[in-house]
Design an enzyme around this catalytic site. Structure first.
Site, PDB file in Angstrom:
ATOM      1  N   ARG A  64       0.832  -1.207   0.000  1.00  0.00           N
ATOM      2  CA  ARG A  64       0.000   0.000   0.000  1.00  0.00           C
ATOM      3  C   ARG A  64       0.864   1.253   0.000  1.00  0.00           C
ATOM      4  NH1 ARG A  64      -3.450   2.495   4.591  1.00  0.00           N
ATOM      5  NH2 ARG A  64      -5.038   3.664   3.450  1.00  0.00           N
ATOM      6  N   HIS A  68       0.755   4.081  -2.859  1.00  0.00           N
ATOM      7  CA  HIS A  68       0.380   5.462  -2.526  1.00  0.00           C
ATOM      8  C   HIS A  68       1.492   6.439  -2.888  1.00  0.00           C
ATOM      9  CE1 HIS A  68      -3.316   5.078   0.270  1.00  0.00           C
ATOM     10  NE2 HIS A  68      -3.247   4.015  -0.511  1.00  0.00           N
ATOM     11  N   GLU A  87       2.538  14.795   2.360  1.00  0.00           N
ATOM     12  CA  GLU A  87       1.625  13.771   1.850  1.00  0.00           C
ATOM     13  C   GLU A  87       1.100  12.859   2.956  1.00  0.00           C
ATOM     14  OE1 GLU A  87       3.115  11.593  -1.562  1.00  0.00           O
ATOM     15  OE2 GLU A  87       4.043  13.395  -2.369  1.00  0.00           O
ATOM     16  N   ASN A  93      -3.782   8.808   3.393  1.00  0.00           N
ATOM     17  CA  ASN A  93      -2.485   8.326   3.860  1.00  0.00           C
ATOM     18  C   ASN A  93      -2.367   8.242   5.382  1.00  0.00           C
ATOM     19  OD1 ASN A  93      -1.487   8.053   1.249  1.00  0.00           O
ATOM     20  ND2 ASN A  93      -0.652  10.127   1.201  1.00  0.00           N
ATOM     21  N   PRO A 161      -6.966   6.882  -6.514  1.00  0.00           N
ATOM     22  CA  PRO A 161      -8.308   6.441  -6.906  1.00  0.00           C
ATOM     23  C   PRO A 161      -9.109   6.012  -5.687  1.00  0.00           C
ATOM     24  CG  PRO A 161      -6.690   4.749  -7.427  1.00  0.00           C
ATOM     25  CD  PRO A 161      -5.915   5.943  -6.972  1.00  0.00           C
ATOM     26  N   HIS A 191      -4.799  -6.756  -3.367  1.00  0.00           N
ATOM     27  CA  HIS A 191      -5.798  -6.967  -2.322  1.00  0.00           C
ATOM     28  C   HIS A 191      -5.966  -8.443  -1.982  1.00  0.00           C
ATOM     29  CE1 HIS A 191      -7.814  -2.840  -3.363  1.00  0.00           C
ATOM     30  NE2 HIS A 191      -6.678  -2.715  -2.699  1.00  0.00           N
ATOM     31  N   ASP A 253      -1.599 -14.749  -3.740  1.00  0.00           N
ATOM     32  CA  ASP A 253      -1.951 -15.800  -4.699  1.00  0.00           C
ATOM     33  C   ASP A 253      -3.145 -15.344  -5.520  1.00  0.00           C
ATOM     34  OD1 ASP A 253      -4.149 -16.037  -3.011  1.00  0.00           O
ATOM     35  OD2 ASP A 253      -3.532 -17.963  -2.150  1.00  0.00           O
TER      36      ASP A 253
END
Length: 330
Positions: A64, A68, A87, A93, A161, A191, A253
């Site tokens: 992540r 980002h 940021e 964030n 997004p 994810h 996976d």
């Protein structure tokens, strides 16, 4: 004899020019530090391995962080910079973590190679190693290095997004970064590990698009399961696995794609990948194939090339990943 010397001279000159072509930061290549800091990947691997043993959730956290950082302002480690309006302070964030791991890696590298390896490259290398560990050692992609660290970090420049966007809206965001629809589908496959807070799915469970009903694209059985974990009037914001296959929710996976094909996606955008005509066939092909890990690695490499700093005056090799070398930087 003169001809022989001339030939040798030409060869030496050619090798020198070739070397110069590989020497410059901002021009990525595998093994960029092979002469400058030859042990860098071993150092990163050691520190990352120790961190993963203590807490395997660092793997999705670093994926992540990498996304980002690269997606907003390019792969320049600007997300790492501290500051009242950096940021880090942007809403998306605030829950990013992994900064301490980057600090530990940087400290270990600096002991051997002073101000040679960029923080941006440390992020890329650490993320690669964590993907390898979280896959059970089933994949290891080569990641080019040679990035410069940025000098600008502003919360107002953060442009990520939203998980509530449509597929076409999300694809447009990726296209602005010269990332393809294929890259988008594969990168969202990150994810396959990690969690989401209940707040990101409450609308899908209770009031999808102000209908007072759950999202019809979600498996009704999953709706009931998630409502137990995310009660409507709860005062706490619980967490749920992004991959609903509990046997592999912590493993990189292909399971994520199988789950969204069964309408068991958690985030709106994840589920839409399996439904939207732009991406549904791709999702099915990945779910039924055996090349996700290799393709995911290539997508991560592609992400690592977004909006690189190519001019030395615009970047640097930071002493500390949390601050610019010149304190007056933005």
């Amino acid at each position: 004899m003169a001809v022989k010397i001339s030939t040798i001279s030409v060869l030496i000159l050619s090798l020198a020019l070739l070397s110069l072509g590989h020497c410059c930061y901002g021009q990525l290549r595998v093994g960029f530090y092979s002469t400058k800091c030859p042990n860098v990947e071993n150092i990163v691997s050691k520190v990352v391995g120790e961190a993963f043993i203590k807490d395997s959730s660092i793997a999705p956290a670093m994926i992540r962080l990498y996304f980002h950082d690269c997606f907003s302002n390019g792969c320049d480690a600007s997300l790492l910079l501290d500051g009242t309006s950096s940021e880090k302070k942007a809403s998306p964030n605030l829950s990013v973590r992994g900064y301490e791991l980057i600090d530990n890696i940087k400290s270990a590298i600096e002991q051997e190679c002073d101000r040679v390896v960029s923080c941006a490259d440390i992020i890329a290398l650490a993320t690669r190693d964590l993907v390898t560990l979280a896959s059970g050692g089933k994949t290891r992609y080569e990641i080019p290095t040679g990035r410069l660290d940025g000098k600008v970090s502003l919360a107002l420049l953060v442009d990520l997004p939203s998980p509530r966007m449509t597929v076409s809206q999300t694809a447009a965001k990726f296209a602005e970064r010269k990332l393809s629809v294929t890259d988008m589908v594969l990168l969202l496959g990150g994810h396959t590990i990690g969690v989401a807070h209940c707040s990101f799915v409450m609308d899908r469970l209770y009031n999808f698009q102000n209908t007072q009903q759950p999202d019809p694209s979600m498996d009704p059985k999953l709706v009931q399961e998630l409502r137990l974990k995310c009660p409507k009037d709860s005062s706490t914001d619980g967490i749920i696995n992004l991959d609903q296959n509990f046997t592999s929710s912590n493993t990189v996976d292909v399971s994520f794609y199988k789950q969204i094909n069964f309408h068991r996606g958690i985030l709106h955008i994840d589920q839409q990948l399996a439904i939207d005509g732009m991406t549904s066939k791709m999702v099915t092909d990945i779910a039924n194939g055996n090349d996700f890990l290799a393709r995911f690695g290539q997508a991560m490499v592609n992400l690592g090339s977004v909006r690189l700093i190519t001019k030395a005056k615009d970047g640097e090799i930071r002493r500390s990943c949390r601050s610019c070398n010149n304190p007056s930087c933005v």
